[in-house]
Scaffold this motif. Structure first.
Motif, PDB file in Angstrom:
ATOM      1  N   TYR A 197      26.374  23.661  51.517  1.00 12.68           N
ATOM      2  CA  TYR A 197      26.637  24.111  52.873  1.00 12.68           C
ATOM      3  C   TYR A 197      26.665  22.929  53.848  1.00 12.68           C
ATOM      4  CZ  TYR A 197      25.602  28.827  51.069  1.00 12.68           C
ATOM      5  OH  TYR A 197      25.597  29.993  50.356  1.00 12.68           O
ATOM      6  N   SER A 213      28.644  30.399  48.385  1.00 13.31           N
ATOM      7  CA  SER A 213      28.263  31.518  49.251  1.00 13.31           C
ATOM      8  C   SER A 213      28.402  32.846  48.518  1.00 13.31           C
ATOM      9  CB  SER A 213      29.089  31.515  50.536  1.00 13.31           C
ATOM     10  OG  SER A 213      30.407  31.940  50.295  1.00 13.31           O
ATOM     11  N   VAL A 315      26.482  32.263  55.372  1.00 16.73           N
ATOM     12  CA  VAL A 315      26.429  33.610  54.821  1.00 16.73           C
ATOM     13  C   VAL A 315      26.760  34.615  55.910  1.00 16.73           C
ATOM     14  CG1 VAL A 315      24.956  35.393  53.856  1.00 16.73           C
ATOM     15  CG2 VAL A 315      24.848  33.077  52.965  1.00 16.73           C
TER      16      VAL A 315
END
Length: 345
Positions: A197, A213, A315
């Motif tokens: 991320y 994800s 997310v």
């Protein structure tokens, strides 16, 4: 301590509704409208709603970007993929072994669904590596789980607990295996997820981050399902709901947090954009969340809130048809909109 035996495929003399999750009676006929634990139906539906496959993710830009990553980023990328593969491979097997000894056919079905998704996770790591690097580096990454000393030290207790259940299946060993399954699903992956991320928020390797994800969403649902099954099994076997067992769980969480922090400092130490102290706090925050899911108290009261606020975008910014954080191609992720909720990061 009574040994669990593999459940017969069909046993018509026994009732359809199981009398216990483990060590009970059930015919093997699964009627989703007649369950001992009706909410297990919802658990399975939520997991099933997250279906995806690795080759749906466009890796075109990642192929171009990987050679331009710094040496530290490339090394961390390969080590973390090696870690994730080391953990997700056994998750497929453990889910199937739990299914083997589960009396309740709905638990068997949930575990079959989890096993299938874990298998796709493992496939996704090979898919990512085959997209961005040479065969020899792909092979080396997958060898890490049995050659890297820090990684092997980190995984010692996982190996012991899983193999103990495989070799000596009892109520106690399956409960312990489920504790470690929730640790894997809810804690052990997260420094690795944070690395990918972090790359994505610097517009690097966004395809890989998208894949991660998807895996992250799956793991959140798996952790919820297995923690619910654990709590139900413990309620059916109150003789194991002791202060000693509770303290054992707390000790495993403390040890796992310690090992995860050591690993994160080892693999992320030279990565720009990740604060290692913040990462340590995030690991403790994740431990608190997983303990609550198991019905236990937090052990890190100073980390009840997520100290890595930026990570939530990777997310929280997904829904049914929304494009991802960097406006990649829109895709339908969850097939059934009313099952879109899950425990946040």
């Amino acid at each position: 301590m009574a040994t669990l035996t593999r459940v017969k495929v069909l046993n018509p003399a026994q009732p359809n509704k199981s009398t216990a999750i483990f060590g009970g009676q059930a015919s093997g006929i699964l009627n989703w409208n007649d369950l001992a634990h009706p909410h297990f139906y919802t658990l399975r539906q939520k997991i099933r709603s997250l279906f995806w496959t690795a080759n749906e993710v466009d890796m075109t830009q990642d192929v171009k970007q990987f050679p331009n990553l710094s040496k530290a980023e490339q090394e961390a990328f390969l080590k973390i993929i090696g870690l994730l593969a080391t953990l997700d491979g056994p998750q497929t097997v453990v889910a199937m072994k739990i299914a083997d000894f589960a009396t309740d056919p709905s638990v068997k079905s949930i575990m079959a669904t989890i096993a299938d998704q874990e298998s796709e996770h493992n496939h996704s790591y090979a898919y990512v590596l085959s997209s961005v690097t040479t065969l020899d580096k792909q092979m080396a990454s997958f060898e890490m789980g049995r050659t890297d000393e820090v990684l092997m030290k980190r995984n010692e207790r996982i190996v012991d607990i899983y193999n103990e259940f495989a070799e000596n299946p009892t109520i106690e060993t399956v409960l312990k295996a489920m504790v470690y399954t929730t640790l894997l699903e809810g804690l052990f992956f997260y420094s690795g997820f944070a690395f990918f991320y972090n790359l994505a928020r610097h517009q690097k390797m966004v395809g890989t981050s998208t894949m991660i994800s998807y895996i992250n969403r799956d793991e959140l649902q798996h952790g919820k399902a297995i923690s619910d099954i654990f709590r139900a099994a413990l309620a059916e076997n109150p003789e194991y709901n002791t202060e000693d067992f509770t303290e054992w769980i707390y000790n495993q969480f403390r040890h796992s947090v310690e090992q995860e922090i050591i690993w994160s400092r080892y693999v992320l130490g030279e990565i720009e954009g990740i604060d290692l102290d913040e990462m340590a706090g995030y690991v403790k925050y994740r431990a608190n969340k997983m303990l609550r899911m198991l019905g236990l108290s937090e052990i890190y009261p100073e980390f009840t809130d997520n100290p890595m606020k930026w990570i939530r975008a990777y997310v929280d910014n997904f829904d049914d048809t929304k494009t991802d954080f960097f406006e990649q191609t829109s895709r339908q992720y969850v097939k059934t909109s009313d099952l879109n909720g899950f425990d946040d990061l």
